[in-house]
Scaffold this motif. Sequence first.
Motif, PDB file in Angstrom:
ATOM      1  N   MET A   1       0.822  -1.187   0.000  1.00 32.82           N
ATOM      2  CA  MET A   1       0.000   0.000   0.000  1.00 32.82           C
ATOM      3  C   MET A   1       0.871   1.257   0.000  1.00 32.82           C
ATOM      4  O   MET A   1       0.570   2.211  -0.707  1.00 32.82           O
ATOM      5  CB  MET A   1      -0.933  -0.039   1.212  1.00 32.82           C
ATOM      6  CG  MET A   1      -1.922   1.047   1.238  1.00 32.82           C
ATOM      7  SD  MET A   1      -3.111   0.822  -0.092  1.00 32.82           S
ATOM      8  CE  MET A   1      -4.347   1.926   0.379  1.00 32.82           C
ATOM      9  N   ILE A   2       1.919   1.237   0.806  1.00 36.74           N
ATOM     10  CA  ILE A   2       2.823   2.383   0.863  1.00 36.74           C
ATOM     11  C   ILE A   2       3.493   2.591  -0.496  1.00 36.74           C
ATOM     12  O   ILE A   2       3.653   3.726  -0.948  1.00 36.74           O
ATOM     13  CB  ILE A   2       3.873   2.206   1.987  1.00 36.74           C
ATOM     14  CG1 ILE A   2       3.180   2.259   3.348  1.00 36.74           C
ATOM     15  CG2 ILE A   2       4.951   3.265   1.889  1.00 36.74           C
ATOM     16  CD1 ILE A   2       4.081   1.945   4.509  1.00 36.74           C
ATOM     17  N   GLY A   3       3.843   1.503  -1.161  1.00 34.82           N
ATOM     18  CA  GLY A   3       4.450   1.598  -2.484  1.00 34.82           C
ATOM     19  C   GLY A   3       3.517   2.253  -3.486  1.00 34.82           C
ATOM     20  O   GLY A   3       3.948   3.049  -4.323  1.00 34.82           O
ATOM     21  N   LEU A   4       2.246   1.915  -3.412  1.00 34.43           N
ATOM     22  CA  LEU A   4       1.255   2.505  -4.309  1.00 34.43           C
ATOM     23  C   LEU A   4       1.108   4.007  -4.057  1.00 34.43           C
ATOM     24  O   LEU A   4       1.035   4.803  -4.999  1.00 34.43           O
ATOM     25  CB  LEU A   4      -0.089   1.800  -4.140  1.00 34.43           C
ATOM     26  CG  LEU A   4      -1.200   2.218  -5.087  1.00 34.43           C
ATOM     27  CD1 LEU A   4      -0.795   1.961  -6.528  1.00 34.43           C
ATOM     28  CD2 LEU A   4      -2.469   1.463  -4.749  1.00 34.43           C
ATOM     29  N   LEU A   6       3.436   5.968  -2.766  1.00 30.34           N
ATOM     30  CA  LEU A   6       4.669   6.599  -3.243  1.00 30.34           C
ATOM     31  C   LEU A   6       4.685   6.708  -4.767  1.00 30.34           C
ATOM     32  O   LEU A   6       5.131   7.722  -5.320  1.00 30.34           O
ATOM     33  CB  LEU A   6       5.887   5.829  -2.746  1.00 30.34           C
ATOM     34  CG  LEU A   6       6.163   5.913  -1.247  1.00 30.34           C
ATOM     35  CD1 LEU A   6       7.322   5.003  -0.872  1.00 30.34           C
ATOM     36  CD2 LEU A   6       6.441   7.347  -0.835  1.00 30.34           C
ATOM     37  N   LEU A   7       4.202   5.695  -5.451  1.00 28.58           N
ATOM     38  CA  LEU A   7       4.132   5.729  -6.909  1.00 28.58           C
ATOM     39  C   LEU A   7       3.183   6.827  -7.382  1.00 28.58           C
ATOM     40  O   LEU A   7       3.494   7.572  -8.312  1.00 28.58           O
ATOM     41  CB  LEU A   7       3.685   4.372  -7.452  1.00 28.58           C
ATOM     42  CG  LEU A   7       3.543   4.284  -8.965  1.00 28.58           C
ATOM     43  CD1 LEU A   7       4.899   4.466  -9.638  1.00 28.58           C
ATOM     44  CD2 LEU A   7       2.937   2.946  -9.344  1.00 28.58           C
ATOM     45  N   ALA A   8       2.035   6.950  -6.737  1.00 29.73           N
ATOM     46  CA  ALA A   8       1.075   7.990  -7.093  1.00 29.73           C
ATOM     47  C   ALA A   8       1.668   9.374  -6.841  1.00 29.73           C
ATOM     48  O   ALA A   8       1.528  10.283  -7.670  1.00 29.73           O
ATOM     49  CB  ALA A   8      -0.221   7.809  -6.299  1.00 29.73           C
TER      50      ALA A   8
END
Length: 56
Positions: A1-4, A6-8
């Motif tokens: 979730m954190i990766g998503l 950060l990507l956004a």
Amino acid sequence: MIGLVLLAFASFVLLLVAVIFDPQMALAGAAIGQFVQGLRTDWATSAMLGITLLAG
């Protein structure tokens, strides 16, 4: 979730930099905005207002 998240965020920053420093990107954004404004109708505006009021 954190990766998503950060990507956004990274995508947003890249798009922001492109709009600020690339005049062609800013012109494209303005053209898209004008196109979308041309699609406006009274019933769609009323429907979106109703949805906004339900969410609030």
